[in-house]
Write a protein that holds these residues in place. Structure first.
Motif, PDB file in Angstrom:
ATOM      1  N   LYS A   1       0.852  -1.188   0.000  1.00  0.00           N
ATOM      2  CA  LYS A   1       0.000   0.000   0.000  1.00  0.00           C
ATOM      3  C   LYS A   1       0.893   1.245   0.000  1.00  0.00           C
ATOM      4  N   TRP A   2       1.507   1.480  -1.154  1.00  0.00           N
ATOM      5  CA  TRP A   2       2.565   2.488  -1.248  1.00  0.00           C
ATOM      6  C   TRP A   2       2.046   3.901  -1.014  1.00  0.00           C
ATOM      7  N   SER A   3       0.893   4.239  -1.555  1.00  0.00           N
ATOM      8  CA  SER A   3       0.360   5.593  -1.410  1.00  0.00           C
ATOM      9  C   SER A   3      -0.005   5.892   0.038  1.00  0.00           C
ATOM     10  N   ASP A   4      -0.609   4.928   0.713  1.00  0.00           N
ATOM     11  CA  ASP A   4      -0.950   5.113   2.124  1.00  0.00           C
ATOM     12  C   ASP A   4       0.308   5.328   2.960  1.00  0.00           C
ATOM     13  N   ALA A   5       1.348   4.543   2.658  1.00  0.00           N
ATOM     14  CA  ALA A   5       2.616   4.702   3.380  1.00  0.00           C
ATOM     15  C   ALA A   5       3.229   6.064   3.093  1.00  0.00           C
ATOM     16  N   GLU A   6       3.204   6.470   1.855  1.00  0.00           N
ATOM     17  CA  GLU A   6       3.775   7.765   1.471  1.00  0.00           C
ATOM     18  C   GLU A   6       3.154   8.908   2.264  1.00  0.00           C
ATOM     19  N   THR A   7       1.835   8.896   2.387  1.00  0.00           N
ATOM     20  CA  THR A   7       1.140   9.976   3.108  1.00  0.00           C
ATOM     21  C   THR A   7       1.630  10.078   4.547  1.00  0.00           C
ATOM     22  N   LEU A   8       1.731   8.943   5.225  1.00  0.00           N
ATOM     23  CA  LEU A   8       2.182   8.954   6.619  1.00  0.00           C
ATOM     24  C   LEU A   8       3.636   9.380   6.726  1.00  0.00           C
TER      25      LEU A   8
END
Length: 456
Positions: free
Chosen positions: A229-236
Motif C-alpha cells: 500500500k505504497w500511497s498510504d505509506a507515502e502519506t504517513l
C-alpha cells in the motif's frame, strides 16, 4: 515511594505472565507494602510508572533490545558473523541457519515478546477501567498499544502466523489458535490507527524515550509497505518528514548521540551512566571476537571513502588476522551521551523513497536517498536512474546505514522478496528460512498452535 511502585508493577506483570503458561492459576498474596492493581491505574504517576516498567522490560529483554534483533537477524542474513559458539545459547545455530524448534534464542525471542505484550495488555485493561482523565487515559493506552503493535510486527515477520493476544484472560490465552499473517497485518492497521488517534506529536520527555504519534504513524507505514500500500505509506511518511520535530543530522559522528533531532524513539539504559547494550555486545579489542563481527560481505559493499565504514566500523588485528568491529556506539564506561536508538529519521527517508519508487515517482525518490549518501561522503545519485536500479540502491544504502540495528537487513530483504539472494552467501539458507520455527515448548503447551511452520 517511586521505587516501591515500580517494584510492585514488575511483580504484578511477572505474576500475570507466569499464569499464562501454567495449567493452574496460582494465587499470590499481595505484599503488605505494595498498592493493588486498581490503585496503579487510578493515578497518573503510578500509571506512568507502569509504562516505565514496560519500557525497562523492552530495554532489558525483547525484540527491541539492543542485543536482540540487531545481532540475531544481522547474523541470520549476511551482515554479521557470529563467534558465540556455545552449546546452549542458540545464536550460533541461527547464524549457520540450522535453527530448530528447540533453539533457545528463538524461544527467548518469542517468549520475551509475549511477556511484554501481556504487560501491555495489563496496562490497557487497567487504564480502561480507571477513573483517569480521558486525555491521560488515552495517552497511556496509546503508548501501550503502540508497543504491543511493534512487538507483534516483529513476531509476524519472524514467525508468520501467530496467536494475537489482546487480553489478560489466562484461560482464553492458553488455548488461542494462530492468526494468519495477513490477518495480523489487518489487526495492526486497526490497532495503530487507534493508537494514532490517542497519541499526540509532542514528546512527554525531551530525551524521546517514550514514543509519540509519529512513531505510531511510522509503524503503520511499515505495515502498509509490507502489504504494497505504497500511497498510504507515502502519506504517513511525508507527514513525519515535514514535522518540525525532526531535522536530518548531517554530522556522521552525531548519529547515535541521544540529544539529536533526527531520533524518533530510543530506549534509555536501566541505570544512569550505563553503556548501551550494543556497545557491550559488539566490543572486542586486541583479541579474537567472542560475539559478533562485521561480515566480509558487508565490508566489501562499502567504498573505501564511505564515512560510515570509517566511523562505524573498527578493524581489529590479532596475529596478522583482521576482524571488523561494529562501532556505532562508543561509550563503554560512563555513558552520558548515548541511548539505544529504535527509530531514526533516516529510516523514514528510505521508506519514503521506496514508496515513491514503487509508484514510479523516481526523481522525487532520489531526493530522499541522497542525504545519507552525501553525509557519508559519497556522490549524490542521478535523478535519471531507472526504477530497478533505484530499488537496488535503496537496498544497498539501507544495508550500509542500518547494519546491526533492529534487524533491518532481514526485514528489507523479506519486504522486497529478495531473501533468496542469501543462497549465494549463506551455505545453509533455505527458502523456508523466511520464517522461524514456533518454539517446541509453546506447541507442547497449546496444541492449537499446530501445525509447525514448514521446514521444521
Amino acid at each position: 515511594m517511586k521505587t516501591s511502585i515500580i517494584r510492585y508493577i514488575f511483580f504484578f506483570m511477572a505474576v500475570q505472565f507466569f499464569c499464562t503458561s501454567c495449567e493452574k492459576l496460582i494465587e499470590v498474596q499481595m505484599p503488605d507494602n505494595q498498592i493493588n492493581t486498581k490503585q496503579v491505574f487510578e493515578d497518573v504517576q503510578t500509571a506512568n510508572a507502569a509504562l516505565a516498567g514496560l519500557y525497562a522490560g523492552l530495554w532489558d529483554n525483547s525484540p527491541l533490545s539492543g542485543d536482540q534483533s540487531g545481532k540475531l537477524l544481522g547474523s541470520y542474513t549476511d551482515d554479521l558473523n557470529c563467534y558465540a559458539v556455545t552449546a546452549t545459547n542458540g545464536a550460533y545455530d541461527i547464524y549457520i541457519n540450522q535453527q530448530v524448534d528447540t533453539n533457545t534464542a528463538v524461544y527467548s525471542y518469542w517468549s520475551s515478546a509475549y511477556e511484554k505484550i501481556y504487560a501491555a495488555n495489563s496496562i490497557i485493561e487497567g487504564v480502561e477501567h480507571s477513573s483517569l482523565p480521558s486525555v491521560e487515559k488515552n495517552r497511556v493506552k496509546g503508548e501501550a498499544l503502540l508497543v504491543r503493535s511493534m512487538l507483534y510486527f516483529y513476531l509476524q515477520q519472524m514467525f508468520g502466523d501467530i496467536p494475537y493476544v489482546v487480553s489478560t484472560d489466562y484461560q482464553l490465552n492458553r488455548i488461542l489458535s494462530k492468526t494468519s499473517a495477513s490477518d495480523i497485518s489487518a489487526r495492526l492497521e486497526i490497532d495503530l490507527s487507534q493508537a494514532i488517534s490517542w497519541l499526540v506529536d509532542d514528546y512527554r520527555n525531551a530525551e524521546r524515550i517514550f514514543p509519540n504519534r509519529k512513531v505510531a504513524q511510522l509503524l503503520l507505514a511499515k505495515v502498509y509497505m509490507t502489504e504494497g500500500k505504497w500511497s498510504d505509506a507515502e502519506t504517513l511518511l511525508k507527514g513525519i518528514v515535514q514535522s518540525s520535530l525532526y531535522q536530518f543530522e548531517n554530522d556522521i559522528t552525531k548519529v547515535f548521540t541521544k540529544s539529536e533531532k533526527h531520533i524518533l524513539w530510543q530506549l534509555k539504559p536501566k541505570n544512569s551512566g550505563d553503556p548501551t547494550k550494543e556497545v557491550i555486545l559488539y566490543y572486542f579489542s586486541n583479541a579474537l571476537p567472542n560475539n559478533y563481527a562485521v561480515s566480509e560481505d558487508l565490508m566489501n559493499s562499502f567504498s573505501n571513502n564511505d564515512l560510515r565504514k570509517l566511523n562505524w566500523i573498527t578493524p581489529v588485528t590479532v596475529n596478522g588476522n583482521t576482524w571488523y568491529r561494529v562501532d556505532k556506539y562508543k561509550n563503554r564506561t560512563v555513558n552520558n551521551t548515548e541511548y539505544s536508538v529504535i527509530i531514526r529519521l533516516e529510516e523514514v527517508y528510505f521508506l519514503l523513497a521506496e514508496s515513491l519508487v514503487q509508484q514510479n515517482m523516481l526523481q522525487e525518490a532520489v531526493s530522499y536517498i541522497n542525504p545519507t549518501r552525501v553525509r557519508a561522503g559519497l556522490t549524490a545519485l542521478s535523478n535519471q536512474l531507472p526504477k530497478a536500479q533505484l530499488i537496488d540502491e535503496i537496498l544497498s544504502e539501507r544495508r550500509k546505514e542500518f547494519f546491526a540495528e533492529m534487524g533491518h537487513r532481514f526485514l528489507d530483504l523479506k519486504r522486497l522478496g529478495r531473501l533468496h539472494t542469501l543462497l549465494t552467501v549463506k551455505q545453509n539458507w533455505k527458502d523456508t528460512h523466511q520464517r522461524w520455527p514456533i518454539p517446541q515448548n509453546e506447541l507442547l503447551l497449546n496444541q492449537h498452535l499446530n501445525p509447525q511452520n514448514a521446514g521444521y
